[in-house]
Design a protein around this motif. Sequence first.
Motif, mmCIF file in Angstrom:
data_model
loop_
_atom_site.group_PDB
_atom_site.id
_atom_site.type_symbol
_atom_site.label_atom_id
_atom_site.label_comp_id
_atom_site.label_asym_id
_atom_site.label_seq_id
_atom_site.Cartn_x
_atom_site.Cartn_y
_atom_site.Cartn_z
ATOM 1 N N MET A 62 138.911 -24.750 -60.825
ATOM 2 C CA MET A 62 138.227 -25.520 -59.785
ATOM 3 C C MET A 62 137.075 -26.325 -60.360
ATOM 4 O O MET A 62 136.474 -25.950 -61.374
ATOM 5 N N PHE A 63 136.787 -27.464 -59.701
ATOM 6 C CA PHE A 63 135.690 -28.346 -60.103
ATOM 7 C C PHE A 63 134.898 -28.647 -58.831
ATOM 8 O O PHE A 63 135.357 -29.391 -57.969
ATOM 9 N N GLY A 80 140.522 -18.869 -72.017
ATOM 10 C CA GLY A 80 140.943 -17.490 -71.794
ATOM 11 C C GLY A 80 142.440 -17.433 -71.616
ATOM 12 O O GLY A 80 143.148 -18.442 -71.736
ATOM 13 N N ALA A 81 142.941 -16.237 -71.313
ATOM 14 C CA ALA A 81 144.388 -16.035 -71.262
ATOM 15 C C ALA A 81 145.038 -16.678 -70.046
ATOM 16 O O ALA A 81 146.217 -17.046 -70.094
ATOM 17 N N HIS A 82 144.303 -16.825 -68.935
ATOM 18 C CA HIS A 82 144.937 -17.280 -67.699
ATOM 19 C C HIS A 82 143.921 -17.980 -66.810
ATOM 20 O O HIS A 82 142.795 -17.506 -66.650
ATOM 21 N N LEU A 83 144.297 -19.127 -66.252
ATOM 22 C CA LEU A 83 143.431 -19.980 -65.430
ATOM 23 C C LEU A 83 142.210 -20.441 -66.221
ATOM 24 O O LEU A 83 142.198 -20.372 -67.456
ATOM 25 N N GLY A 84 141.184 -20.938 -65.532
ATOM 26 C CA GLY A 84 140.040 -21.498 -66.235
ATOM 27 C C GLY A 84 138.757 -21.301 -65.476
ATOM 28 O O GLY A 84 138.750 -20.890 -64.306
ATOM 29 N N PRO A 85 137.619 -21.611 -66.107
ATOM 30 C CA PRO A 85 136.322 -21.463 -65.445
ATOM 31 C C PRO A 85 136.136 -22.523 -64.374
ATOM 32 O O PRO A 85 136.859 -23.525 -64.327
ATOM 33 N N PRO A 97 134.316 -17.549 -63.870
ATOM 34 C CA PRO A 97 132.925 -17.810 -64.241
ATOM 35 C C PRO A 97 132.578 -19.290 -64.110
ATOM 36 O O PRO A 97 133.447 -20.159 -64.252
ATOM 37 N N LEU A 98 131.323 -19.566 -63.812
ATOM 38 C CA LEU A 98 130.853 -20.948 -63.826
ATOM 39 C C LEU A 98 130.676 -21.391 -65.274
ATOM 40 O O LEU A 98 129.996 -20.720 -66.065
ATOM 41 N N LEU A 112 137.099 -29.690 -55.656
ATOM 42 C CA LEU A 112 138.195 -30.328 -56.374
ATOM 43 C C LEU A 112 138.811 -29.312 -57.332
ATOM 44 O O LEU A 112 138.374 -28.170 -57.408
ATOM 45 N N TRP A 113 139.815 -29.739 -58.084
ATOM 46 C CA TRP A 113 140.386 -28.837 -59.087
ATOM 47 C C TRP A 113 140.960 -29.623 -60.246
ATOM 48 O O TRP A 113 141.085 -30.850 -60.167
#
Length: 503
Positions: free
Chosen positions: A176-177, A88-93, A50-51, A155-156
């Motif tokens: 990601m960014f 959240g449980a895994h990775l990021g927005p 999600p953004l 970017l990330w």
Amino acid sequence: MPRLKRVLIVTVTVVAVLATVLGAAATWLYAGADVSTAGTRFSRALVIPPLAEPTVAADGTKVFDLTMQSGRKEFAAGKKSTTWGFNGAHLGPTLRAQRGDKVKVRIKNTLDERSTVHWHGMHLPARMDGGPHQMVAPGATWTPEWTVDQPAASLWYHPHPHGKTAQHVQRGLAGMFLLDDDVSAPLALPKTYGVDDLPVMVQDVTLDGGKLDFDRRLLRNTGFLGERTMVNGTLDPYRRVSDELIRLRLLNASTARIYDFGFSDDRPFSMIATDGGLREEPLRLDRLKLSPGERAEIVVRMEPGERAVLRSFPHEGYGSSWQRRFAGGDDTFDILELRADKTLRPSPELPSALAEPEVPDGSDSVRERYFGLVTSSINGREMKMDRIDLTVTRGTAETWTVRNEHGTPHNFHVHDVQFRILEIDGRQPPPELRGAKDTVYVPPNTTVKLAMRFDGPADPNTPYMYHCHLLYHEDLGMMGQFVVVEKGQKAGTVGAPDSHTGH
């Protein structure tokens, strides 16, 4: 003499048997070291991160909130793994900002150990960089803020604790960014996030009984190499698409594996961006190699009702055939399937001109430096948190020569700056490496020459990092640090990493 003869016969026999056994073992290890998932049955819909929705402060600052937390995720049916993630449980927005935006990120650490968040590819003050000197203690909050001042790019963000970066990224702390600007806005490019503009974070994993297993196998001297891949945390992913042109923002978020991306039917695609932003013009390719930390944006054309499989192919650039086999060069992975609807929305043709890279060409470099890469060290020195390795002057450009001095693959990432690759082994780089970069693959016994400018701000006491982004190597000590100072100013003193407790 008869006794000596018997001893010699026994000795020769033992040596021959040992040689046979060792040879058979080496042959067995070599034969079983390659991996292929070609022909994957894509069974799970691709998750689109999600953004993140920022709040806007009174002065216009975009404020994002990220919480580092542990959780449980089911990668395989009925089997849950313990994971880490942001919000959240895994990775990021996915975070998103415009050039000129003031941004602030409130990072809360609810894990049971210290970590940090590095903004990979971002130009920002050293004390906001999120390197190993900006640690966030359990229960604490760190709030970096800066003004975005660089071109549109993919970017990330990921952790950067000294000695534990690979482990923290593998557990799931990454996202990601995306940056936008006034140059990219009017271009006729696919740009609807999650529709015709897809984030593609590729990681390799191994499942042991359905749970994540990150043990480094025998002879894997580049680091962990998984037996499968996932995209955005999704195993065997497919994505339904409804547009003729699809933009894939490729990120190699693996810790050691190098991918050679293409499509299983060898269809061409257009590369439109490198690590640091848009190329001058689209580049037609059918293969694109990315080492850990590198990004690229590609656009592929779809026909109504068809399916296209993004694949990583076996590739060269590892030195010996032995090194290639045990560093993953012989492996094949089916990564993502695009499924086109029977009717597709028309897409405009890609523009012939995109953007001018904002990186120096080496003509105004005031200094040259050399970096010799050998696993666990750079220029013969392992990373020391209290040692400043380089001092650079704000506003000046430099040329860095980076050489892989032995037979193991490496790459090279520099914090804060984007650079131009001037040469590879004395020759002009291939077209896909001529844009703005912050990470570059350096094969065994290869030399790359890089031009970069240090625009500050100056901070003699807070360093940026340069390191191999094969994270096992970084964790072993294959990293150094530099500070940016004003003309005539000397480097300060760097101590132990801070543990932020709520500023």
